[in-house]
Design a protein around this motif. Structure first.
Motif, short mmCIF file in Angstrom:
data_model
loop_
_atom_site.label_atom_id
_atom_site.label_comp_id
_atom_site.label_asym_id
_atom_site.label_seq_id
_atom_site.Cartn_x
_atom_site.Cartn_y
_atom_site.Cartn_z
N ILE A 1 -23.38 -21.25 16.23
CA ILE A 1 -24.42 -20.29 16.59
C ILE A 1 -24.94 -19.57 15.35
N ASP A 2 -26.27 -19.58 15.19
CA ASP A 2 -26.91 -18.74 14.19
C ASP A 2 -27.17 -17.39 14.85
N PRO A 3 -26.53 -16.32 14.37
CA PRO A 3 -26.65 -15.04 15.07
C PRO A 3 -27.97 -14.31 14.83
N ASN A 4 -28.77 -14.80 13.88
CA ASN A 4 -29.95 -14.05 13.46
C ASN A 4 -31.24 -14.70 13.93
N ASN B 1 -31.13 -7.28 15.21
CA ASN B 1 -30.98 -7.89 16.54
C ASN B 1 -29.90 -8.97 16.53
N THR B 2 -28.98 -8.88 15.58
CA THR B 2 -28.00 -9.92 15.37
C THR B 2 -27.00 -10.01 16.53
N ILE B 3 -26.72 -11.25 16.95
CA ILE B 3 -25.65 -11.49 17.91
C ILE B 3 -24.33 -11.05 17.27
N GLY B 4 -23.59 -10.24 17.99
CA GLY B 4 -22.32 -9.74 17.46
C GLY B 4 -22.44 -8.43 16.71
#
Length: 340
Positions: free
Chosen positions: A85-88, A112-115
């Motif tokens: 997963i790319d979080p960005n 808005n990064t995942i994590g």
């Protein structure tokens, strides 16, 4: 499902059980296999790095897993595929996004990064947008795939600092996990006898030797008579960066890669910058370089990404207190959760 829940108000982290979420129409449910602890996560936990403030958050922006369910308009993936997963991402509407710089986007990028602002991978399950899911290349194992995100940030840094020719005298500041990965990346690209790693902690200096890169490893006090074309800071330490600038040759460059405390400052001599035509380069996350990160995982896995040599230790989610204690003591360079 099982996940680690962080309360930004109390700075409390706890293991929680809950219902497995359902993906939305354009989302994918990933059964998380491996999820890394990043230095940024540690800053979030102590309140020194911006993150979601309103309500509980599941951290973890470096993770890999297997697709368990897909939304009804997802077309590019199938259940059972192995992914990272790319979080960005960006908003795809602003001027920054339209010019290929979504990492500067006010509504996306690091905001808005995942994590960090959305629930991430310190969990058995994570729901993520289809647009941020990548199939693992052939030959890439799930544990190493959890390093795709940090390596994609290195790939962005590599693009920024190039050209870096064989024979360039390079200083890597800090031999935590990021410093080790930078050392390996430089070795992959042909740098051999011209790289010096600076690290104040003796145990970390000894740990570098496990990588068998044949680099010079010094304490900061041993650098005073050396000069470099390029310094890559992986420490996030203002004093370390300040000390490196006088070591740069004329035309030298400082790459600020390590994430510093937002309140940290640097004191530099404008006259030296003028006289030596010095360049200071910042590196912020991984705009459009996640495929390069996966390519690096594939290229580096067998020789460089051996967890034991890098000082990486794997923990269960339930062992999170042990993981953070080991990181705090410096007993390991990085911790990775095995979530399944």
């Amino acid at each position: 499902m099982e996940y680690l829940s962080f309360d930004p108000a109390t700075k409390n982290l706890s293991l929680v059980h809950g219902e497995i979420p359902k993906p939305g129409p354009d989302e994918i449910l990933v059964r998380v296999h491996y999820s890394g602890i990043c230095g940024t996560d540690l800053h979030i936990l102590d309140g020194s790095f911006p993150a979601k403030k309103d309500g509980a958050l599941t951290l973890g922006h470096e993770f890999s897993g297997v697709i368990e369910d897909i939304g009804n308009i997802v077309k590019g993936f199938k259940i059972g595929q192995s992914v990272a997963i790319d979080p960005n991402s960006g908003c795809n509407k602003c001027d920054f996004c339209h010019t290929g710089k979504y990492h500067f986007c006010d509504n996306g990028g690091i905001n808005n990064t995942i994590g960090i602002f959305r629930n991430g991978g310190w969990s058995t399950h994570a729901v993520v947008p289809e647009s941020q899911v990548y199939l693992l290349p052939s030959g890439v194992e799930m544990p190493q795939a959890a390093l795709a995100e940090p390596l994609s940030c290195l790939a962005h840094g590599w693009d920024i600092i190039n050209p870096v020719n064989v024979g360039t005298n390079i200083l890597v500041i800090g031999s935590g996990i990021i410093g080790l990965l930078w050392a390996c990346l430089l070795h992959l690209h042909g740098s051999r006898k011209t790289v010096t790693i600076s690290e104040p902690i003796e145990a970390r200096r000894e740990a570098v030797k496990k990588l068998d890169l044949d680099y010079e490893i010094n304490s900061p006090s041993e650098l005073k008579d050396k000069r470099f074309d390029l310094a890559v800071d992986c420490s996030g330490s203002g004093p370390a960066m300040e000390a490196a600038v006088p070591l740069l040759k004329r035309g030298g460059r400082l790459c600020v890669f390590g994430v510093a405390n937002p309140k940290a400052t640097l004191t530099l001599s404008p006259f030296d910058i003028y006289m030596k035509e010095l360049t200071i380069l910042g590196v912020n996350i991984n705009p459009f370089t996640f495929p390069k990160g996966l390519a690096l995982v594939r290229a580096m896995s067998k020789q460089y990404l051996i967890f034991e040599n890098l000082g990486i230790k794997v923990y269960k989610l339930s062992e999170y207190k042990d993981a953070f204690e080991a990181l705090k003591k410096g007993a390991i360079s990085k911790a990775v959760f095995k979530c399944c």
